[in-house]
Design a protein around this motif. Structure first.
Motif, short mmCIF file in Angstrom:
data_model
loop_
_atom_site.label_atom_id
_atom_site.label_comp_id
_atom_site.label_asym_id
_atom_site.label_seq_id
_atom_site.Cartn_x
_atom_site.Cartn_y
_atom_site.Cartn_z
N PRO A 5 0.82 -1.21 0.00
CA PRO A 5 0.00 0.00 0.00
C PRO A 5 0.86 1.26 0.00
O PRO A 5 0.44 2.30 -0.47
CB PRO A 5 -0.78 -0.11 1.29
N HIS A 6 2.02 1.13 0.53
CA HIS A 6 2.88 2.29 0.61
C HIS A 6 4.00 2.10 -0.40
O HIS A 6 4.79 1.17 -0.30
CB HIS A 6 3.44 2.44 2.02
N ALA A 7 4.04 2.96 -1.42
CA ALA A 7 4.97 2.79 -2.53
C ALA A 7 6.27 3.55 -2.34
O ALA A 7 6.97 3.83 -3.29
CB ALA A 7 4.29 3.21 -3.82
N CYS A 39 0.66 9.66 4.71
CA CYS A 39 1.56 9.59 3.58
C CYS A 39 1.18 10.67 2.55
O CYS A 39 0.00 10.80 2.21
CB CYS A 39 1.51 8.20 2.94
N HIS A 42 -0.62 9.08 -1.19
CA HIS A 42 -1.94 8.46 -1.29
C HIS A 42 -2.76 8.60 -0.02
O HIS A 42 -3.87 8.08 0.06
CB HIS A 42 -1.81 6.98 -1.65
N TRP A 44 -2.43 7.33 2.98
CA TRP A 44 -2.56 6.25 3.96
C TRP A 44 -2.10 6.77 5.31
O TRP A 44 -1.16 7.56 5.40
CB TRP A 44 -1.73 5.05 3.54
S1 FES Z 1 3.17 5.93 -1.29
FE1 FES Z 1 1.07 5.38 -1.35
S2 FES Z 1 0.56 5.36 0.77
FE2 FES Z 1 2.63 5.96 0.77
#
Ligand code: FES
Length: 79
Positions: A5-7, A39, A42, A44
């Motif tokens: 989920p975190h890119a 973040c 996106h 999150w």
């Molecule tokens: S890069 Fe998408 S939630 Fe952090």
């Protein structure tokens, strides 16, 4: 392939705030002020006390041990 989920956005520039707590429909209860890191890419939300994503606690930001000594903050990058 599993997409996390975190890119890898630079969360260091994300906002620190609170979040919306579980509540009834049409009710908006806020809480955890100053404890949530959002973040910047996106949106999150992660709990700063443990790095866990709010919706999926199996997802976690990488953390580092820190030390505060005489007003100085040290981040331990290696053990
Ligand atoms: S890069 Fe998408 S939630 Fe952090």
């Amino acid at each position: 392939m599993r997409f996390g989920p975190h890119a890898g956005a630079p969360v260091c520039v994300g906002l620190v705030s609170g979040t919306r707590l579980l509540s009834n429909v049409y009710e908006y209860e806020l809480g955890c002020e100053g404890r949530i890191l959002r973040c910047p890419w996106h949106g999150w939300e992660f709990d700063l006390t443990n790095g866990k994503h709010l919706a999926d606690p199996n997802v976690k930001l990488r953390g580092f041990e820190v030390l505060v000594e005489v007003g100085e903050l040290y981040i331990m990058l290696a053990s």
